[in-house]
Design an enzyme around this catalytic site. Structure first.
Site, short mmCIF file in Angstrom:
data_model
loop_
_atom_site.label_atom_id
_atom_site.label_comp_id
_atom_site.label_asym_id
_atom_site.label_seq_id
_atom_site.Cartn_x
_atom_site.Cartn_y
_atom_site.Cartn_z
NE ARG A 106 39.13 5.53 -36.91
CZ ARG A 106 39.01 4.22 -37.03
NH1 ARG A 106 38.56 3.70 -38.14
NH2 ARG A 106 39.38 3.43 -36.03
CB THR A 110 33.02 12.50 -37.56
OG1 THR A 110 34.45 12.72 -37.64
CG2 THR A 110 32.37 13.65 -36.80
CG ASP A 202 45.62 1.40 -32.39
OD1 ASP A 202 46.78 1.60 -32.84
OD2 ASP A 202 44.77 2.29 -32.31
CG ASP A 205 47.69 1.84 -29.26
OD1 ASP A 205 48.33 2.92 -29.32
OD2 ASP A 205 46.51 1.78 -28.93
#
Length: 211
Positions: A106, A110, A202, A205
């Site tokens: 990602r 944006t 996340d 992670d």
């Protein structure tokens, strides 16, 4: 939001395991194991509509009519990298499934997906495909992955996510209304950084210990 296309799996075992994933103090090993366990439980529910056929076999006691899988074969396609954490649990249930990989990241500005890798089984268009990624946030990566598969002739696609945000579900419902979404929880919202709230942080992670 098309509620007929969104399946929230509220089985007690899934919800209990999800509570452990959400905890900030859950370590990498336990987190990784539970992601696989939840994926296996979700796979059980998402494959309820697989076609079967009747065959005859001989048990140690007598002849019997039993049902076995029929119809299209399956493929599991994780969205890299976090989606990898869900694959082994699902293969425990459907070991004959082939596995493809779609690599997306990602863009931090944006929040849109950028493709960097796509490797799929050569007969992918002949298979029912389960696309997996622990988090459905903005929906950009999932929508792009579904688009890649459709361009390659895949006609039956399901998405499996452990946690989804309303924004991602709305986007998928709008851009791919034919695709069913399975998740263990539909959370409150996305924050300004595109993270699901309350979420679990996340997922990549936490699965791979890179936070």
């Amino acid at each position: 939001m098309d509620t007929e296309k969104v399946h929230i799996l509220n089985h007690p075992l899934i919800q209990h395991k999800l509570s452990i994933l959400r905890k900030e103090t859950t370590g990498v090993k336990e987190f990784r194991e539970i992601v696989g366990e939840i994926a296996m439980l979700m796979c059980y529910d998402a494959t309820r509509d697989l076609q079967t056929k009747e065959i005859k076999i001989k048990t140690p006691v007598a002849n019997a009519k039993v049902r076995v899988l029929a119809g299209k074969k399956l493929a599991i396609v994780p969205i890299l990298r976090a989606g990898l954490g869900m694959v082994d649990g699902m293969l425990n249930l459907i070991p004959s499934a082939k596995v493809g990989h779609i690599g997306l990241y990602r863009d931090p500005q944006t929040l849109e997906p950028v493709e960097y890798y796509c490797k799929l089984p050569p007969d992918i268009e002949e298979r029912d495909v389960l696309v997996v990624d622990p988090m459905l946030a903005t929906g950009g990566s999932a929508s792009a992955a579904v688009g890649f598969l459709k361009k390659r002739g895949v006609t039956h696609i399901k998405l499996l996510h452990i946690i989804a945000a309303p924004e991602g579900v709305e986007r998928l419902s709008r851009e791919h209304p034919d695709v069913q979404i399975y998740c263990a929880a539909l959370d409150e919202k996305l924050n300004d950084h595109g993270y699901i709230v309350p979420g679990l942080g996340d997922a990549g992670d936490r699965i791979f210990g890179t936070k």
